[in-house]
Write an enzyme that holds these catalytic residues in place. Structure first.
Site, PDB file in Angstrom:
ATOM      1  N   SER A 152       2.446  11.276  -2.683  1.00  0.00           N
ATOM      2  CA  SER A 152       1.893  11.459  -1.401  1.00  0.00           C
ATOM      3  C   SER A 152       1.533  10.497  -1.270  1.00  0.00           C
ATOM      4  O   SER A 152       0.447  10.347  -0.470  1.00  0.00           O
ATOM      5  CB  SER A 152       1.567  12.416  -1.026  1.00  0.00           C
ATOM      6  OG  SER A 152       2.290  13.542  -1.515  1.00  0.00           O
ATOM      7  N   CYS A 153       2.684   8.819  -0.524  1.00  0.00           N
ATOM      8  CA  CYS A 153       2.129   8.340  -0.621  1.00  0.00           C
ATOM      9  C   CYS A 153       2.443   7.710   1.239  1.00  0.00           C
ATOM     10  O   CYS A 153       3.181   8.213   2.248  1.00  0.00           O
ATOM     11  CB  CYS A 153       2.246   6.590  -0.758  1.00  0.00           C
ATOM     12  SG  CYS A 153       1.943   7.307  -3.126  1.00  0.00           S
TER      13      CYS A 153
END
Length: 476
Positions: free
Chosen positions: A7-8
Site C-alpha cells: 500500500s504505497c
C-alpha cells in the site's frame, strides 16, 4: 496463489511545477508487513536475446529479445518471491516506478477478471525499463505486455524522462490507460484509481488499451455515457477508500495547493492539481514522510486539539510498513550525463535520511547491496529499520533530535549534489561513471556514519531514561 499487495503513496511533478525545472516521480514502497528487506543496486546492460523471464511470484513466462540498457533498482533483499525491482532510472535517463497498488470495481472484474499468471509488480520494471528510451515508450511497452499477457493486480505505474511525466493505471486483467501530467501540475496517487476524464482525441496526453472504449460500451460499464471518467467507470469509491486512501491526497494537496478547500474523505479530490508554489525534492521528502503533521489526524499527536479517535481515523503515509522511498529526479539544467538522481531512503520515512545517488554509475555502496533475513547494521535497510525501533517508544522525547538529524542530512545532501555536479564538468565516459560511483559511495558513507552516531546516542538516552529504575529509599 494469493497475491500480496503493498500500500504505497506516490507523487508526480511536471517540469514547470518543480523548483529547478526537473521532472520528478516519487513513491513510498510500503510492504505487506513491517519487514521486507530492500537493496539498491545497478543492473548492467546486456543482451536479453534468448532469455525467458519466469516470475517466481505469478509464474508468467515471457520471452525477451534484444539489447537492454543499464538501470538502477531497489529490489527485494530476499529472492524467494522474485525480483521486485520497484523503481529506478536507466542509462537514457528514463525513470520508472512500479507499482502503486489500486483496486478495480467488481463489475469490471466480472467482465475482465484478473489473470492469475499475469504480469505483476514483481516483474514490471525488469520487463520494461531496460528496453525504453522515453517515458512514452515505457507506457506503450507496458501497455502492450498487459494486453497480451494480462495482469493479476490493479496497479498504477509512473514513468518520466527529462521532458514528460506519465501515469499508467491497469483495470481488470487486460485493460489500462495512461495520462501525461501537465508540465505545470502535480498528481498524488494513494491506492485508488486516479485518472479521471479521458480525451480519446488527445493522443499527446492520453494512451490506453486498444479496446478500452468499446469494451466499456459493450458491457455497459459507464454510468455517465456523456463522459469517460476512468476513475468512476473502473475504480472503487467505498467507505474504505474514504478513510484509507483519499485523506493522503487531501493532505498532499493541502501542502501544495492550500487555498483549495476539500474534505479528507471526499471521493472527488482531483487527480491533477496545480501547485501554488514550485515543488522541491525536499518538499516531496516531507510529504512522503508525513503523518498528517499539524492536524488533528496525526497518530503521533502533534496537534494539541486532536483526540484519540481522530488520530486513528485515517491511514498515515508514515507507518510501520515503510520499506523504501525513492524520488526519481531528472534535471534539465545540467548535462544529461549527470542529470539523473535517485534519492533513496530506507526504513520508517519520518526518521530516516534520504541519500542522493547519481545514476550514471557502475555500482552502489556495499551496505546498500546487503539486506538479508537477519538484522545487521552492515545493511542500510536494517540500520534504518532499527532506528525506528529506538524512536517509536520515545517519539516525543526524540522527535526534535530526529528532525534536526534529517534537516542536517538534507543540507549535506544538497551540498553534495552541488559539489558533484560542478566537479563532474569536463568528465566523460568511464571516467565520469567512475567519478559518480566513487562520490556516491562518499555521500552514502557519511549519512550512514551520521545515522549510526544518532543511534548510539539514542541508545544511551534510552538507558538513562528507563522507567524501570529503583533507588534505595524510593519507597519511603
Amino acid at each position: 496463489m494469493k497475491h500480496k499487495t503493498s500500500s504505497c503513496t506516490a507523487i508526480l511533478v511536471g517540469k514547470k511545477a518543480s523548483i529547478d525545472g526537473s521532472t520528478m516521480i516519487a513513491r513510498d514502497e510500503d510492504g505487506y508487513s513491517g519487514i521486507n528487506p530492500k537493496k539498491f543496486v545497478v543492473n548492467p546492460a546486456k543482451d536479453y536475446t534468448g532469455e525467458t523471464f519466469v516470475s517466481k511470484y505469478s509464474g508468467v513466462k515471457i520471452p525477451l529479445t534484444g539489447k537492454g540498457c543499464r538501470f538502477t533498482a531497489t529490489p527485494n533483499g530476499l529472492k524467494d518471491e522474485g525480483r521486485w525491482d520497484e523503481q529506478g532510472i536507466n542509462e537514457y535517463n528514463v525513470a520508472m516506478s512500479a507499482t502503486e497498488t489500486e483496486l478495480t470495481n467488481p463489475r469490471m472484474l466480472g467482465h475482465d477478471p484478473l489473470v492469475e499468471d499475469g504480469i505483476n509488480e514483481d516483474a514490471m520494471v525488469y520487463l520494461v525499463l531496460p528496453f525504453i528510451k522515453t517515458a512514452r515508450e515505457g507506457v506503450a511497452r507496458l501497455g502492450q505486455l498487459i494486453e497480451k499477457y494480462g495482469t493479476g493486480e490493479s496497479n498504477g505505474i509512473a514513468f518520466s524522462d527529462h521532458d514528460e511525466v506519465w501515469y499508467l493505471e491497469t483495470v481488470g486483467g487486460h485493460h489500462w490507460a495512461a495520462q501525461r501530467i501537465p508540465d505545470d501540475a502535480y498528481a498524488i496517487c494513494p491506492n485508488i484509481t486516479c485518472i479521471e476524464e479521458i480525451d480519446f482525441n488527445d493522443q499527446a496526453n492520453f494512451m490506453y488499451a486498444s479496446d478500452l472504449k468499446s469494451f466499456a460500451e459493450k458491457y455497459h460499464l459507464n454510468p455517465n455515457p456523456d463522459h469517460f471518467n476512468f476513475r468512476k467507470i473502473f475504480g472503487t469509491q467505498d467507505e474504505a477508500d474514504a478513510y484509507y486512501n483519499t485523506p493522503r491526497a487531501w493532505y498532499g494537496q493541502k501542502l501544495f495547493t492550500p487555498s483549495v478547500t476539500q474534505e479528507p474523505t471526499s471521493q472527488d479530490i482531483p487527480f491533477i492539481q496545480k501547485p501554488e508554489r514550485q515543488i522541491s525534492p525536499e518538499d516531496i521528502q516531507f510529504f512522503l514522510a508525513s503523518h498528517y503533521n499539524g492536524t488533528v489526524y496525526d497518530p503521533f499527536n502533534t496537534s494539541a486539539s486532536g483526540n484519540e479517535k481522530e488520530q486513528k481515523m485515517f491511514r498515515s503515509i508514515a507507518l510501520d510498513r515503510n520499506q523504501s522511498s525513492c524520488i526519481l529526479q531528472i534535471r534539465n539544467d545540467v548535462p544529461a550525463e549527470y542529470a539523473a538522481i535517485q534519492w533513496v531512503k530506507f526504513g520508517f520515512y519520518a526518521y530516516s535520511a534520504a541519500v542522493p545517488f547519481f545514476t550514471n554509475i557502475e555500482d552502489t555502496p556495499e551496505n546498500y547491496k546487503i539486506a538479508g533475513k537477519d538484522v545487521s547494521t552492515a545493511s542500510a535497510y536494517w540500520l534504518n529499520k532499527a532506528l525506528a525501533v529506538l524512536v517509536e517508544p520515545k517519539y516525543h522525547q526524540f522527535i526534535y533530535q530526529i528532525n534536526g538529524f534529517r534537516d542536517d542530512c538534507q543540507s549535506y545532501a544538497i551540498q553534495r549534489v552541488e559539489y558533484i555536479t560542478k566537479a563532474a564538468k569536463g568528465l566523460t565516459g568511464e571516467k565520469l561513471t567512475r567519478f559518480l560511483t566513487d562520490e556516491n559511495n562518499k555521500t552514502a558513507a557519511e549519512i550512514t556514519k551520521r545515522t549510526k552516531a544518532l543511534m548510539s546516542d539514542l541508545v544511551k538516552q534510552s538507558l538513562l531514561s528507563s522507567n524501570y529504575q529503583f533507588e534505595r529509599g524510593d519507597n519511603l
